[in-house]
Design a protein around this motif. Structure first.
Motif, PDB file in Angstrom:
ATOM      1  N   UNK A 163      43.082  38.189  47.542  1.00 36.09           N
ATOM      2  CA  UNK A 163      43.331  39.569  47.988  1.00 36.09           C
ATOM      3  C   UNK A 163      44.476  40.250  47.254  1.00 36.09           C
ATOM      4  N   UNK A 164      44.712  39.858  46.019  1.00 37.59           N
ATOM      5  CA  UNK A 164      45.688  40.550  45.192  1.00 37.59           C
ATOM      6  C   UNK A 164      44.970  41.732  44.543  1.00 37.59           C
ATOM      7  N   UNK A 165      45.550  42.921  44.685  1.00 36.22           N
ATOM      8  CA  UNK A 165      44.821  44.153  44.340  1.00 36.22           C
ATOM      9  C   UNK A 165      44.869  44.457  42.852  1.00 36.22           C
ATOM     10  N   UNK A 166      44.287  43.570  42.039  1.00 34.26           N
ATOM     11  CA  UNK A 166      44.121  43.878  40.624  1.00 34.26           C
ATOM     12  C   UNK A 166      42.947  44.835  40.468  1.00 34.26           C
ATOM     13  N   UNK A 167      42.593  45.172  39.227  1.00 33.06           N
ATOM     14  CA  UNK A 167      41.558  46.196  39.082  1.00 33.06           C
ATOM     15  C   UNK A 167      40.170  45.688  39.479  1.00 33.06           C
ATOM     16  N   UNK A 168      39.933  44.380  39.394  1.00 36.84           N
ATOM     17  CA  UNK A 168      38.657  43.854  39.868  1.00 36.84           C
ATOM     18  C   UNK A 168      38.558  43.993  41.389  1.00 36.84           C
ATOM     19  N   UNK A 169      39.640  43.661  42.078  1.00 37.82           N
ATOM     20  CA  UNK A 169      39.673  43.810  43.538  1.00 37.82           C
ATOM     21  C   UNK A 169      39.485  45.276  43.925  1.00 37.82           C
ATOM     22  N   UNK A 170      40.193  46.166  43.237  1.00 36.78           N
ATOM     23  CA  UNK A 170      40.098  47.589  43.570  1.00 36.78           C
ATOM     24  C   UNK A 170      38.713  48.143  43.284  1.00 36.78           C
ATOM     25  N   UNK A 171      38.058  47.643  42.244  1.00 35.93           N
ATOM     26  CA  UNK A 171      36.699  48.114  41.961  1.00 35.93           C
ATOM     27  C   UNK A 171      35.737  47.696  43.067  1.00 35.93           C
ATOM     28  N   UNK A 172      35.982  46.510  43.633  1.00 34.58           N
ATOM     29  CA  UNK A 172      35.151  46.060  44.741  1.00 34.58           C
ATOM     30  C   UNK A 172      35.389  46.925  45.978  1.00 34.58           C
ATOM     31  N   UNK A 173      36.645  47.346  46.176  1.00 33.63           N
ATOM     32  CA  UNK A 173      36.962  48.249  47.282  1.00 33.63           C
ATOM     33  C   UNK A 173      36.243  49.582  47.100  1.00 33.63           C
ATOM     34  N   UNK A 174      36.304  50.117  45.885  1.00 30.98           N
ATOM     35  CA  UNK A 174      35.645  51.399  45.598  1.00 30.98           C
ATOM     36  C   UNK A 174      34.136  51.281  45.787  1.00 30.98           C
ATOM     37  N   UNK A 175      33.561  50.178  45.334  1.00 30.47           N
ATOM     38  CA  UNK A 175      32.118  49.976  45.496  1.00 30.47           C
ATOM     39  C   UNK A 175      31.737  49.934  46.971  1.00 30.47           C
ATOM     40  N   UNK A 176      32.562  49.248  47.770  1.00 26.75           N
ATOM     41  CA  UNK A 176      32.268  49.130  49.194  1.00 26.75           C
ATOM     42  C   UNK A 176      32.372  50.478  49.902  1.00 26.75           C
ATOM     43  N   UNK A 184      32.597  52.235  39.209  1.00 25.81           N
ATOM     44  CA  UNK A 184      33.814  51.397  39.238  1.00 25.81           C
ATOM     45  C   UNK A 184      33.767  50.235  38.257  1.00 25.81           C
ATOM     46  N   UNK A 185      32.608  49.599  38.105  1.00 22.86           N
ATOM     47  CA  UNK A 185      32.554  48.435  37.223  1.00 22.86           C
ATOM     48  C   UNK A 185      32.471  48.841  35.752  1.00 22.86           C
ATOM     49  N   UNK A 186      31.905  49.988  35.461  1.00 16.27           N
ATOM     50  CA  UNK A 186      31.962  50.502  34.095  1.00 16.27           C
ATOM     51  C   UNK A 186      33.406  50.857  33.732  1.00 16.27           C
ATOM     52  N   UNK A 187      34.130  51.379  34.701  1.00 14.23           N
ATOM     53  CA  UNK A 187      35.533  51.730  34.467  1.00 14.23           C
ATOM     54  C   UNK A 187      36.369  50.508  34.125  1.00 14.23           C
ATOM     55  N   UNK A 188      36.225  49.433  34.900  1.00 16.90           N
ATOM     56  CA  UNK A 188      37.052  48.251  34.604  1.00 16.90           C
ATOM     57  C   UNK A 188      36.554  47.548  33.349  1.00 16.90           C
ATOM     58  N   UNK A 189      35.260  47.686  33.044  1.00 13.62           N
ATOM     59  CA  UNK A 189      34.748  47.124  31.793  1.00 13.62           C
ATOM     60  C   UNK A 189      35.473  47.759  30.605  1.00 13.62           C
ATOM     61  N   UNK A 190      35.605  49.074  30.639  1.00 12.17           N
ATOM     62  CA  UNK A 190      36.303  49.791  29.568  1.00 12.17           C
ATOM     63  C   UNK A 190      37.785  49.430  29.545  1.00 12.17           C
ATOM     64  N   UNK A 191      38.389  49.328  30.721  1.00 16.57           N
ATOM     65  CA  UNK A 191      39.820  49.007  30.792  1.00 16.57           C
ATOM     66  C   UNK A 191      40.108  47.605  30.260  1.00 16.57           C
ATOM     67  N   UNK A 192      39.269  46.629  30.623  1.00 10.20           N
ATOM     68  CA  UNK A 192      39.444  45.271  30.088  1.00 10.20           C
ATOM     69  C   UNK A 192      39.327  45.281  28.559  1.00 10.20           C
ATOM     70  N   UNK A 193      38.331  46.021  28.061  1.00 12.47           N
ATOM     71  CA  UNK A 193      38.131  46.084  26.618  1.00 12.47           C
ATOM     72  C   UNK A 193      39.337  46.707  25.923  1.00 12.47           C
ATOM     73  N   UNK A 194      39.868  47.785  26.476  1.00  8.61           N
ATOM     74  CA  UNK A 194      41.028  48.454  25.871  1.00  8.61           C
ATOM     75  C   UNK A 194      42.249  47.542  25.868  1.00  8.61           C
ATOM     76  N   UNK A 195      42.474  46.822  26.960  1.00  6.63           N
ATOM     77  CA  UNK A 195      43.608  45.902  27.019  1.00  6.63           C
ATOM     78  C   UNK A 195      43.440  44.765  26.004  1.00  6.63           C
ATOM     79  N   UNK A 196      42.206  44.263  25.895  1.00  8.17           N
ATOM     80  CA  UNK A 196      41.947  43.186  24.932  1.00  8.17           C
ATOM     81  C   UNK A 196      42.190  43.663  23.507  1.00  8.17           C
TER      82      UNK A 196
END
Length: 218
Positions: A163-176, A184-196
Motif C-alpha cells: 500500500x505504498x502510493x507509487x504510480x502503479x498503486x495510484x493508477x490502480x486507484x484511478x482505475x477503480x 491510467x496505465x498508458x500514463x504510467x507506461x509513458x512515465x516508466x519509459x521516460x524515467x528509464x
C-alpha cells in the motif's frame, strides 16, 4: 477534462515517490554491490563466505518475499520500518546482490599488469584498488549498472503490494474510481519509459566522461 486532471495529478504524485524509491534504492544497491563484490574476492575466508551468502540469498529468493519480510517480519523482532524504508531496503539489497557479481567480474577483468605496475610503485593494496583498479573497472561496470538501475525502477511497482502510493498503486486507484484502464496505465507506461530513458542517457554520459583518458582494454 477537469475530472481527469485531478486523477492524473494523483499518478504524478505517485511518480515522484517512484523516483525517490529509485534514487535511494540505486544508492543502496551501488553501495552493497561494491562492498559485497570486493568482499567476495577477499582472502579472508569469513568475509568471502559472508558476501557469498548475501549474494546467493538475495539472488535466490523472490523480491516479493524480501519486501514482505522487511515490512512485516522486521517489526516483530523489534526493528520498525516504514513502508517506504521497506521498499528501499528490498529493492536496494536485491539489486545490490546482482550488482556485486558485476563488480567482481569487472575487477577481475582488469589486466594483471596494472596491479603489477602499481605494486612496483610500492602502492598498498588499498591504494592499488582505489587509484588503479577501480577507476578502470567502474567504467566497465557502468553499462550493466545502468541496466540494473532500470530493472530497479521497474521493480518499484512491487511496493504497491504494501500500500505504498507509487504510480502503479495510484493508477490502480484511478482505475477503480473511474472504471477506465487505458488512460491510467498508458500514463504510467509513458512515465516508466521516460524515467528509464533518463537513467540510460545519464549512464551513457557518465561512461563517456569517465572513459576519457582511461585505457579499459582487457
Amino acid at each position: 477534462m477537469q475530472h481527469w486532471f485531478g486523477y492524473l495529478q494523483l499518478i504524478f504524485e505517485g511518480a515522484l515517490l517512484t523516483a525517490q524509491l529509485t534514487v535511494l534504492g540505486c544508492a543502496l544497491a551501488l553501495f552493497m554491490a561494491i562492498i559485497a563484490g570486493l568482499a567476495r574476492m577477499s582472502k579472508v575466508k569469513a568475509i568471502s563466505i559472508a558476501a557469498t551468502c548475501y549474494i546467493e540469498f538475495f539472488r535466490g529468493t523472490s523480491i516479493f518475499v524480501q519486501l514482505f519480510w522487511a515490512y512485516f517480519v522486521l517489526p516483530l523482532v523489534g526493528i520498525p520500518v516504514s513502508p517506504f524504508l521497506a521498499g528501499v531496503l528490498a529493492l536496494g539489497l536485491n539489486v545490490g546482490a546482482y550488482g556485486a557479481e558485476v563488480v567482481r567480474g569487472a575487477v577481475q577483468s582488469i589486466d594483471k599488469g596494472q596491479s603489477e605496475a602499481a605494486l612496483a610503485l610500492n602502492l598498498t593494496p588499498y591504494q592499488r584498488m582505489r587509484h588503479v583498479i577501480l577507476p578502470q573497472a567502474f567504467v566497465i561496470m557502468l553499462p550493466t549498472f545502468g541496466n540494473n538501475a532500470i530493472e530497479l525502477l521497474k521493480g518499484t511497482a512491487v511496493v504497491s503490494l504494501i500500500s505504498l502510493a507509487d504510480m502503479t498503486f495510484q493508477s490502480q486507484v484511478v482505475r477503480a474510481q473511474t472504471g477506465s484502464t487505458a488512460i491510467p496505465f498508458l500514463t504510467i507506461l509513458i512515465l516508466y519509459f521516460m524515467m528509464a530513458m533518463v537513467i540510460s542517457r545519464g549512464i551513457r554520459a557518465l561512461e563517456r566522461h569517465l572513459s576519457d583518458g582511461l585505457d579499459v582494454t582487457k
